[in-house]
Write a protein that holds these residues in place. Structure first.
Motif, PDB file in Angstrom:
ATOM      1  N   UNK A   1     138.441  -8.401-103.127  1.00  0.00           N
ATOM      2  CA  UNK A   1     139.111  -9.682-102.427  1.00  0.00           C
ATOM      3  C   UNK A   1     139.633  -9.521-101.089  1.00  0.00           C
ATOM      4  N   UNK A   2     140.008  -8.031-100.735  1.00  0.00           N
ATOM      5  CA  UNK A   2     140.603  -7.740 -99.484  1.00  0.00           C
ATOM      6  C   UNK A   2     139.730  -7.013 -98.698  1.00  0.00           C
ATOM      7  N   UNK A   3     138.461  -6.747 -98.935  1.00  0.00           N
ATOM      8  CA  UNK A   3     137.691  -5.881 -98.300  1.00  0.00           C
ATOM      9  C   UNK A   3     136.787  -6.779 -97.103  1.00  0.00           C
ATOM     10  N   UNK A   4     137.068  -6.221 -95.930  1.00  0.00           N
ATOM     11  CA  UNK A   4     136.453  -6.915 -94.764  1.00  0.00           C
ATOM     12  C   UNK A   4     135.038  -6.633 -94.736  1.00  0.00           C
ATOM     13  N   UNK A   5     134.328  -7.473 -94.042  1.00  0.00           N
ATOM     14  CA  UNK A   5     132.773  -7.540 -93.879  1.00  0.00           C
ATOM     15  C   UNK A   5     132.653  -6.623 -92.736  1.00  0.00           C
ATOM     16  N   UNK A   6     131.705  -5.974 -92.553  1.00  0.00           N
ATOM     17  CA  UNK A   6     131.215  -4.798 -91.562  1.00  0.00           C
ATOM     18  C   UNK A   6     131.285  -5.541 -90.082  1.00  0.00           C
ATOM     19  N   UNK A   7     131.878  -5.211 -89.251  1.00  0.00           N
ATOM     20  CA  UNK A   7     131.808  -5.667 -87.685  1.00  0.00           C
ATOM     21  C   UNK A   7     130.688  -5.948 -87.301  1.00  0.00           C
ATOM     22  N   UNK A   8     130.409  -6.750 -86.652  1.00  0.00           N
ATOM     23  CA  UNK A   8     129.123  -7.159 -85.992  1.00  0.00           C
ATOM     24  C   UNK A   8     129.024  -6.961 -84.671  1.00  0.00           C
ATOM     25  N   UNK A   9     129.972  -6.412 -84.068  1.00  0.00           N
ATOM     26  CA  UNK A   9     129.941  -6.016 -82.523  1.00  0.00           C
ATOM     27  C   UNK A   9     129.885  -4.590 -81.972  1.00  0.00           C
ATOM     28  N   UNK A  10     129.971  -3.879 -83.212  1.00  0.00           N
ATOM     29  CA  UNK A  10     129.786  -2.547 -82.765  1.00  0.00           C
ATOM     30  C   UNK A  10     128.232  -2.002 -82.425  1.00  0.00           C
ATOM     31  N   UNK A  11     128.075  -1.173 -81.467  1.00  0.00           N
ATOM     32  CA  UNK A  11     126.760  -0.928 -81.017  1.00  0.00           C
ATOM     33  C   UNK A  11     125.912  -0.021 -82.051  1.00  0.00           C
ATOM     34  N   UNK A  12     124.756  -0.545 -82.520  1.00  0.00           N
ATOM     35  CA  UNK A  12     123.993   0.131 -83.389  1.00  0.00           C
ATOM     36  C   UNK A  12     122.310   0.125 -82.755  1.00  0.00           C
ATOM     37  N   UNK A  13     121.704   1.050 -83.257  1.00  0.00           N
ATOM     38  CA  UNK A  13     120.233   0.921 -82.721  1.00  0.00           C
ATOM     39  C   UNK A  13     119.590  -0.419 -83.105  1.00  0.00           C
ATOM     40  N   UNK A  14     118.661  -0.763 -82.207  1.00  0.00           N
ATOM     41  CA  UNK A  14     117.943  -2.145 -82.401  1.00  0.00           C
ATOM     42  C   UNK A  14     116.898  -1.797 -83.631  1.00  0.00           C
ATOM     43  N   UNK A  15     116.901  -3.156 -84.053  1.00  0.00           N
ATOM     44  CA  UNK A  15     115.772  -3.034 -85.292  1.00  0.00           C
ATOM     45  C   UNK A  15     114.597  -3.968 -84.761  1.00  0.00           C
ATOM     46  N   UNK A  16     113.449  -3.653 -85.034  1.00  0.00           N
ATOM     47  CA  UNK A  16     112.071  -4.342 -84.893  1.00  0.00           C
ATOM     48  C   UNK A  16     111.742  -5.191 -86.104  1.00  0.00           C
ATOM     49  N   UNK A  17     111.625  -6.570 -85.999  1.00  0.00           N
ATOM     50  CA  UNK A  17     110.902  -7.284 -86.833  1.00  0.00           C
ATOM     51  C   UNK A  17     109.683  -6.938 -87.292  1.00  0.00           C
ATOM     52  N   UNK A  18     108.856  -7.323 -88.214  1.00  0.00           N
ATOM     53  CA  UNK A  18     107.741  -6.986 -88.606  1.00  0.00           C
ATOM     54  C   UNK A  18     106.705  -7.633 -87.292  1.00  0.00           C
ATOM     55  N   UNK A  19     107.093  -8.614 -86.888  1.00  0.00           N
ATOM     56  CA  UNK A  19     106.276  -9.555 -86.012  1.00  0.00           C
ATOM     57  C   UNK A  19     106.219  -8.770 -84.567  1.00  0.00           C
ATOM     58  N   UNK A  20     107.543  -8.136 -84.259  1.00  0.00           N
ATOM     59  CA  UNK A  20     107.512  -7.405 -82.957  1.00  0.00           C
ATOM     60  C   UNK A  20     106.722  -5.623 -83.453  1.00  0.00           C
ATOM     61  N   UNK A  21     106.883  -5.353 -84.466  1.00  0.00           N
ATOM     62  CA  UNK A  21     106.162  -4.157 -84.795  1.00  0.00           C
ATOM     63  C   UNK A  21     104.573  -4.581 -84.691  1.00  0.00           C
ATOM     64  N   UNK A  22     104.048  -5.426 -85.080  1.00  0.00           N
ATOM     65  CA  UNK A  22     102.614  -6.007 -85.018  1.00  0.00           C
ATOM     66  C   UNK A  22     102.147  -6.104 -83.501  1.00  0.00           C
ATOM     67  N   UNK A  23     103.164  -6.747 -82.881  1.00  0.00           N
ATOM     68  CA  UNK A  23     102.995  -6.917 -81.215  1.00  0.00           C
ATOM     69  C   UNK A  23     102.869  -5.413 -80.638  1.00  0.00           C
ATOM     70  N   UNK A  24     103.625  -4.658 -80.881  1.00  0.00           N
ATOM     71  CA  UNK A  24     103.543  -3.354 -80.151  1.00  0.00           C
ATOM     72  C   UNK A  24     102.190  -2.605 -80.622  1.00  0.00           C
ATOM     73  N   UNK A  25     101.813  -2.756 -81.959  1.00  0.00           N
ATOM     74  CA  UNK A  25     100.739  -2.004 -82.178  1.00  0.00           C
ATOM     75  C   UNK A  25      99.448  -2.710 -81.595  1.00  0.00           C
ATOM     76  N   UNK A  26      99.431  -4.079 -81.453  1.00  0.00           N
ATOM     77  CA  UNK A  26      98.304  -4.903 -80.798  1.00  0.00           C
ATOM     78  C   UNK A  26      98.126  -4.649 -79.514  1.00  0.00           C
ATOM     79  N   UNK A  27      99.235  -4.091 -78.596  1.00  0.00           N
ATOM     80  CA  UNK A  27      98.821  -3.731 -77.271  1.00  0.00           C
ATOM     81  C   UNK A  27      98.299  -2.529 -76.909  1.00  0.00           C
ATOM     82  N   UNK A  28      98.150  -1.659 -78.001  1.00  0.00           N
ATOM     83  CA  UNK A  28      97.544  -0.377 -77.836  1.00  0.00           C
ATOM     84  C   UNK A  28      95.970  -0.582 -77.651  1.00  0.00           C
ATOM     85  N   UNK A  29      95.532   0.028 -76.497  1.00  0.00           N
ATOM     86  CA  UNK A  29      93.990   0.114 -76.167  1.00  0.00           C
ATOM     87  C   UNK A  29      93.475   1.258 -76.833  1.00  0.00           C
ATOM     88  N   UNK A  30      92.576   0.569 -77.939  1.00  0.00           N
ATOM     89  CA  UNK A  30      92.029   1.521 -78.847  1.00  0.00           C
ATOM     90  C   UNK A  30      90.693   1.858 -78.253  1.00  0.00           C
TER      91      UNK A  30
END
Length: 299
Positions: A99-128
């Motif tokens: 009841x008195x537990x606070x949610x984690x602060x959203x403002x602190x600096x944390x590493x960016x996370x890539x979503x699966x679309x962004x992961x795929x876009x990086x993979x797709x630009x690699x010149x095979x």
């Protein structure tokens, strides 16, 4: 009251009294499962009605160290608040520990996370069509497919690739070895790189066992991996602050958000947490492999 019976009661409450959708109910039940996994990782068989506010704080520290981002932590905490509210309404608990537990602060600096679309876009630009493109593809698939640290990636040895059983042996922090499952995409491109590209590289003496080499036959440096990823992210139009650790962080986040067992993710990352003990550092290999197969986006 044990976890299974309280889970069943909570499910009925969410369905009958709160009329929530099946997907929402399943998400809430996953939140309860994560808390149970936390206690199991500590070797504690604590009843849900005995959970304290301190326990919940330790749980949030644990999931944060495993890579769960603050928005996801806040959503999990919301599910747990509903769970303990249910236990109080059913007179199973007198006081709500959340009841008195606070949610984690959203403002602190944390590493960016890539979503699966962004992961795929990086993979797709690699010149095979280029040898280094084949190497970079295998490298990033391995980085993301197994959640490696950049030092573990650059130090990866051919003799530690067990692709026939879909595992690789990693030498992590403190020279501690662990076996990590590797995804099907990573295996495919590793084999292409090893069999069609790397065999043409003039390897420097003493470096024959390293997987990822530069044009001169030396192992790739951490800085080189960083620069390769920066260039690919730029080419893919991604403006987030990307580093090799972003792929490791994304690996953990995608598995956890998909519903993977936190103990399995902890084992694969090679994490040692102040809130965990030695008893869960040796999970069954088949279990870890199943976790990758069922919950990793590229498997």
């Amino acid at each position: 009251m044990d976890w299974q019976s309280s889970r069943r009661g909570f499910k009925a409450y969410l369905k009958l009294e709160r009329s929530l959708s099946a997907n929402t109910i399943e998400a809430y039940l996953h939140d309860v499962d994560k808390l149970w996994q936390f206690f199991m990782s500590k070797g504690e068989e604590k009843s849900p009605v005995k959970v304290t506010k301190t326990d919940l704080k330790d749980f949030l520290v644990w999931v944060n160290e495993l890579g769960m981002i603050p928005p996801t932590q806040a959503r999990v905490l919301s599910g747990l608040k509903s769970f303990f509210k249910f236990l109080v309404l059913e007179n199973k608990m007198e006081n709500d520990p959340s009841s008195l537990l606070e949610s984690p602060k959203m403002t602190r600096k944390l590493p960016d996370t890539l979503n699966i679309v962004e992961i795929n876009s990086i993979m797709d630009v690699i010149d095979l069509s280029k040898p280094e493109g084949q190497r970079n593809k295998a490298m990033l698939e391995t980085l993301y497919g197994s959640g490696l640290r950049v030092s573990e990636l650059t130090g990866l040895k051919i003799s530690n690739l067990h692709l026939d059983i879909e595992f690789i042996k990693i030498l992590g922090k403190g020279n501690k070895e662990r076996l990590v499952p590797i995804g099907s995409e990573a295996i495919k491109f590793l084999r292409i790189y090893l069999n069609e590209v790397r065999i043409h590289v003039p390897v420097k003496p003493g470096k024959e066992d390293f997987v990822f080499l530069n044009r001169r036959g030396n192992p790739l440096s951490r800085i080189m991996v960083f620069l390769i990823i920066k260039d690919l992210a730029k080419a893919a139009g991604i403006t987030k602050n990307i580093s090799p650790h972003t792929f490791r962080h994304s690996f953990a986040t995608h598995l956890i958000e998909g519903g993977a067992d936190l103990r399995a993710v902890q084992e694969m990352l090679g994490h040692e947490s102040i809130t965990t003990t030695e008893i869960y550092t040796h999970l069954d290999r088949d279990y870890l492999r199943e976790t990758i197969v069922h919950f990793h986006p590229r498997s």
